[in-house]
Design a protein around this motif. Sequence first.
Motif, PDB file in Angstrom:
ATOM      1  N   ASP A  44      16.933  76.298  -5.420  1.00  0.00           N
ATOM      2  CA  ASP A  44      18.294  75.871  -5.756  1.00  0.00           C
ATOM      3  C   ASP A  44      19.317  76.429  -4.776  1.00  0.00           C
ATOM      4  O   ASP A  44      20.508  76.104  -4.875  1.00  0.00           O
ATOM      5  CB  ASP A  44      18.668  76.323  -7.171  1.00  0.00           C
ATOM      6  CG  ASP A  44      17.891  75.579  -8.243  1.00  0.00           C
ATOM      7  OD1 ASP A  44      17.529  74.408  -7.996  1.00  0.00           O
ATOM      8  OD2 ASP A  44      17.658  76.161  -9.318  1.00  0.00           O
ATOM      9  N   ASN A  45      18.869  77.279  -3.835  1.00  0.00           N
ATOM     10  CA  ASN A  45      19.776  77.950  -2.903  1.00  0.00           C
ATOM     11  C   ASN A  45      19.473  77.580  -1.454  1.00  0.00           C
ATOM     12  O   ASN A  45      18.344  77.205  -1.116  1.00  0.00           O
ATOM     13  CB  ASN A  45      19.654  79.471  -3.029  1.00  0.00           C
ATOM     14  CG  ASN A  45      20.086  79.991  -4.389  1.00  0.00           C
ATOM     15  OD1 ASN A  45      20.693  79.264  -5.181  1.00  0.00           O
ATOM     16  ND2 ASN A  45      19.785  81.247  -4.662  1.00  0.00           N
ATOM     17  N   LEU A  46      20.484  77.716  -0.607  1.00  0.00           N
ATOM     18  CA  LEU A  46      20.321  77.628   0.843  1.00  0.00           C
ATOM     19  C   LEU A  46      20.666  78.973   1.472  1.00  0.00           C
ATOM     20  O   LEU A  46      21.584  79.667   1.008  1.00  0.00           O
ATOM     21  CB  LEU A  46      21.231  76.556   1.445  1.00  0.00           C
ATOM     22  CG  LEU A  46      20.842  75.102   1.275  1.00  0.00           C
ATOM     23  CD1 LEU A  46      21.874  74.219   1.975  1.00  0.00           C
ATOM     24  CD2 LEU A  46      19.449  74.827   1.835  1.00  0.00           C
ATOM     25  N   VAL A  47      19.960  79.295   2.544  1.00  0.00           N
ATOM     26  CA  VAL A  47      20.208  80.528   3.282  1.00  0.00           C
ATOM     27  C   VAL A  47      20.861  80.179   4.616  1.00  0.00           C
ATOM     28  O   VAL A  47      20.358  79.327   5.365  1.00  0.00           O
ATOM     29  CB  VAL A  47      18.902  81.300   3.530  1.00  0.00           C
ATOM     30  CG1 VAL A  47      19.174  82.568   4.335  1.00  0.00           C
ATOM     31  CG2 VAL A  47      18.222  81.650   2.207  1.00  0.00           C
ATOM     32  N   PHE A  48      21.978  80.834   4.909  1.00  0.00           N
ATOM     33  CA  PHE A  48      22.694  80.683   6.168  1.00  0.00           C
ATOM     34  C   PHE A  48      22.541  81.986   6.957  1.00  0.00           C
ATOM     35  O   PHE A  48      22.832  83.066   6.433  1.00  0.00           O
ATOM     36  CB  PHE A  48      24.180  80.416   5.931  1.00  0.00           C
ATOM     37  CG  PHE A  48      24.472  79.124   5.231  1.00  0.00           C
ATOM     38  CD1 PHE A  48      24.902  78.009   5.945  1.00  0.00           C
ATOM     39  CD2 PHE A  48      24.334  79.014   3.852  1.00  0.00           C
ATOM     40  CE1 PHE A  48      25.185  76.813   5.306  1.00  0.00           C
ATOM     41  CE2 PHE A  48      24.616  77.819   3.197  1.00  0.00           C
ATOM     42  CZ  PHE A  48      25.033  76.717   3.926  1.00  0.00           C
ATOM     43  N   VAL A  49      22.091  81.870   8.212  1.00  0.00           N
ATOM     44  CA  VAL A  49      21.889  83.050   9.055  1.00  0.00           C
ATOM     45  C   VAL A  49      22.688  82.900  10.343  1.00  0.00           C
ATOM     46  O   VAL A  49      22.529  81.909  11.065  1.00  0.00           O
ATOM     47  CB  VAL A  49      20.399  83.254   9.396  1.00  0.00           C
ATOM     48  CG1 VAL A  49      20.214  84.508  10.252  1.00  0.00           C
ATOM     49  CG2 VAL A  49      19.551  83.340   8.133  1.00  0.00           C
TER      50      VAL A  49
END
Length: 220
Positions: A44-49
């Motif tokens: 349900d989440n996105l990771v931004f790096v």
Amino acid sequence: MVLSCAVLVIGGIVYASDHIDAPAVKGQTTDITDLYVFQAKNTDNLVFVANSQGLLAPSATGAARFDPNTLIQFKIDNNGDNVEDLVIQAIYKDGKINVFGPARPALTGARTKIDEGNFIGSVAVTPYGAAHPIVETGAYGIKLFAGPRDDPFFFDLDQFHKITGGMASGFNNPGVDAFAGTNVLSVVVEVPKSLLHAQKDKLGVWLTTSLQESSGHGNY
């Protein structure tokens, strides 16, 4: 302002690399190496790096610091018009990275300012060599990390130069990672997809770094 950009279809993984491609900011706190966006373990989440200040040797990594005058921004286009509809902002202060958003930006384009009314939370910078990363959870369940990491980008730079110089026709398998053993400074933000309002499960994402204007007043 320096930027790196990518397009994401929700559930996939994308990255954009800019190692040594911007001589004007090489070795400076504004120097972006990579942008990564991918689905988290919690789908349900996105990771931004955001990775910056690349090519740090282990001997130099301990002294590397985020700059309190450099604003890091993930800019997010959620309707396909190539204009940022949301921004996630990160700025260093007193040993911590403060994070704001995702929220509609006060300004779009090259100029911006910190949206202090949409403060998410802060996370202490994980020291180089720490046994465990420092991770904090801010507003809306957003997770935050900041600190040095091993550069995850793989590229055979020597072979690339041979190809562009006409001395080779392609890459080797396996290649030789020119960035092995080097580090970057990372800001990582894990965000619920529900906060991003993607149309047709598609987002345009780009990463910028901006220096504070000499006039101050929170403008970058």
